[in-house]
Scaffold this active site. Sequence first.
Site, PDB file in Angstrom:
ATOM      1  N   GLN A 210      10.128 -11.284  14.837  1.00 21.53           N
ATOM      2  CA  GLN A 210      11.172 -12.301  14.788  1.00 21.53           C
ATOM      3  C   GLN A 210      10.709 -13.509  13.980  1.00 21.53           C
ATOM      4  O   GLN A 210      11.397 -13.984  13.064  1.00 21.53           O
ATOM      5  CB  GLN A 210      11.517 -12.714  16.228  1.00 21.53           C
ATOM      6  CG  GLN A 210      12.612 -13.728  16.343  1.00 21.53           C
ATOM      7  CD  GLN A 210      12.892 -14.087  17.820  1.00 21.53           C
ATOM      8  OE1 GLN A 210      13.920 -14.627  18.140  1.00 21.53           O
ATOM      9  NE2 GLN A 210      11.962 -13.770  18.704  1.00 21.53           N
TER      10      GLN A 210
ATOM     11  N   GLU B  48       4.519  -1.986  26.078  1.00 14.66           N
ATOM     12  CA  GLU B  48       5.557  -1.174  25.430  1.00 14.66           C
ATOM     13  C   GLU B  48       5.071   0.263  25.214  1.00 14.66           C
ATOM     14  O   GLU B  48       5.827   1.215  25.389  1.00 14.66           O
ATOM     15  CB  GLU B  48       5.970  -1.806  24.091  1.00 14.66           C
ATOM     16  CG  GLU B  48       6.783  -3.081  24.289  1.00 14.66           C
ATOM     17  CD  GLU B  48       7.673  -3.418  23.095  1.00 14.66           C
ATOM     18  OE1 GLU B  48       7.219  -3.232  21.953  1.00 14.66           O
ATOM     19  OE2 GLU B  48       8.816  -3.854  23.316  1.00 14.66           O
TER      20      GLU B  48
ATOM     21  N   LYS C 163       0.821  -1.209   0.000  1.00 13.34           N
ATOM     22  CA  LYS C 163       0.000   0.000   0.000  1.00 13.34           C
ATOM     23  C   LYS C 163       0.859   1.266   0.000  1.00 13.34           C
ATOM     24  O   LYS C 163       0.541   2.245  -0.661  1.00 13.34           O
ATOM     25  CB  LYS C 163      -0.882  -0.037   1.251  1.00 13.34           C
ATOM     26  CG  LYS C 163      -1.887   1.065   1.348  1.00 13.34           C
ATOM     27  CD  LYS C 163      -2.752   0.864   2.577  1.00 13.34           C
ATOM     28  CE  LYS C 163      -3.613   2.082   2.816  1.00 13.34           C
ATOM     29  NZ  LYS C 163      -4.381   1.967   4.067  1.00 13.34           N
TER      30      LYS C 163
END
Lengths: 406, 406
Positions: free
Chosen positions: A321, A172, A38
């Site tokens: 990961q 976080e 996009k």
Amino acid sequence: MKRPTILVLGAGYGGLMTVTNLQKKLGVNEAEIVLINKNSYHYESTWLHEAAAGTLEPSEVRYDIKDVIDQSKVNFIQAEVTKIDVDEKVVLSTAGEHTYDYLVIALGFEGETFGIPGLEEHAFSIANVLAARRIRDHIEYQFSTWATEPEAERDDSRLTFVVGGAGFTGIEFLGELANQVPVWCDAYDVPREKVRVICVEAAPMVLPGFDPELVDYAVAQLESKGIEFSIGTPLVEATEEGVKIKTGEEEFKFIETKTVVWAAGVRGNRLIEETNIESARARVRVEPDLRAPGREDVFIVGDCAFMINEAENRPYPPTAQIAMQQGQQCAANIASLLAKKPTTAFVPDLKGSVCSLGSDDAIGVVFGKKVTGGTASFMKKMVDNRALFMVGGLGLTLKKGKFDLL
Amino acid sequence: MKRPTILVLGAGYGGLMTVTNLQKKLGVNEAEIVLINKNSYHYESTWLHEAAAGTLEPSEVRYDIKDVIDQSKVNFIQAEVTKIDVDEKVVLSTAGEHTYDYLVIALGFEGETFGIPGLEEHAFSIANVLAARRIRDHIEYQFSTWATEPEAERDDSRLTFVVGGAGFTGIEFLGELANQVPVWCDAYDVPREKVRVICVEAAPMVLPGFDPELVDYAVAQLESKGIEFSIGTPLVEATEEGVKIKTGEEEFKFIETKTVVWAAGVRGNRLIEETNIESARARVRVEPDLRAPGREDVFIVGDCAFMINEAENRPYPPTAQIAMQQGQQCAANIASLLAKKPTTAFVPDLKGSVCSLGSDDAIGVVFGKKVTGGTASFMKKMVDNRALFMVGGLGLTLKKGKFDLL
């Protein structure tokens, strides 16, 4: 003879890793590689909580796709995918119709609101780089509006911020907010005690799956910076005025706020649900070699793929990961198929997991060892830099890496 | 014997210059100097257009008052002045009651909306450092909201920005916007052609009082960066949806926008109108020695003071340059009065005037010479640095100065 076409949808961690590995493995004459995305850029979706809190600029969390692809081998099309038809082997996008011999679906995650009333309309989601930036802009506008309102009319709910979810993203983001709130208070002349940041979580614990000792450390650190936790209290409704949370059997509490950031659920891309591939919350339980069940020519990598960690009898989490490792394996398997060789099962190589608590603190398990504080924060930045290195080598790492290493 | 009290209201250019000059001229035993200011900091009101466009951070536009005053000589009180009574010789503030022997009113400007309907409620004003920051936050929130809206629901009026006024402040703000719009377009993935910045001015010219050749240069430069000018078209109404402008005898045009920044008028502080001192738009026509007419003990400096430039038969503009020179003269005159000597008339020393057009361009007349482009921009930064130097010496200049000198 016509070269086979490999069509990769999405330039997130999984898709971009697939493409950069394909371009290494395959010669110009072996295949036509087409990448549809996009935006003209890749963004670090694991860094979005930093853009959402204003601790990183949007330009710092993204880089141009053309900087990491070999344009002699890869045809990059900037377009939005609108339909996937794996029976007819055709993909539609805002740029037209695309056929393929091999398809790689790497469209990433979307937010999941579990049908909670009002969330869709009234909550923000850290879904992409623009959405993240909008959260920051919204928060800053609340600060500046409060600070410039006549004192008698001041609406303190402008300074209450609710984060839904105490999982990886929620924590976080709270870590960034904890560090950023004092900066905003200083910039806007707002007394710190006027600002409330509340984490609302339905589950009875923070960071499920993480080591309890590390979780205690994280909660204590965040609380010491003024973050409030409301755990085991499902958010049941969001309105323009705030959120309703369930605090007991028949007990509810209303928190007045203009800012709800929903960080409590992810799902795969909705386009998958419109195909004939079986999925749950748009995530596909893929074969060991990452192909969609019963499909010879469709690979799925990243957050749209679902795999069980047999050792622990629980799903692998949707992480960068794993997406990157899947991209590597997917590229290898496509190369094998082109060479008429068998594919190989994907085996994640879990190096560990680090959850940041702002730029100066973190918790994690790395190579089996528990780490906290500065050490963990250093590891986190190394993880971030490693992702850049894997996609774009040293040049990209030096350009976009994190070197404020305490 | 009790030391006389000198009460200075406001720590803008005029007030702070008065105080720093008083503390140089007077010994600790000669007078008690009291400075009242709403904030703990001074801000560069001539730099606010940069904070409003996001080209300077608010922290770069201000410095702590305690960094430039000698606290052994000056008693700084952080409070908001609420009433001035020059007959009873008492000032009220949010910190209590203050008496004085000499009063210096240096409360600066306020926006003037001339009674235009809707402006008070719907327009932003570059009035102080927080209001400036709010403009930036508002604009950025419009960009990020537009960029994250579903395409079908996109409201393009979010990307139309109206600046009311083509005077000094309006033009300087437009200069910053002209440079910042491409930055925002890049950060938010917004096509440049979607963004409109329109300057609406009632008067038939831009920058009245400026050299016509320089004005032409400024307009051409801004137009080349996509700024639109609608000159000789009074803004007659502002609503939530936009602004109505008068384009002809009985012709009107409506511009849809969510952002109107009103930069077309300044007035003195409203508190002056509640005193028995005669004023027009809260500006007082002061005596040559800067005292209020008929008041032995009240000085007025800065934007609340009104003086006629006899040579040109027009008022001196409310500029930082004049405010600072008035502060110096005011301090000298108070020192004279304490020493039973006569006061001296204030004579402005006009070194010139430079109007910035973004950080890389400007127009001006300096020491009688016309300058444009990089040279003028350099001069402008020197003017800014000089103001810092006059108040806080070399240390403050190095700390807060502008050294991106092309």
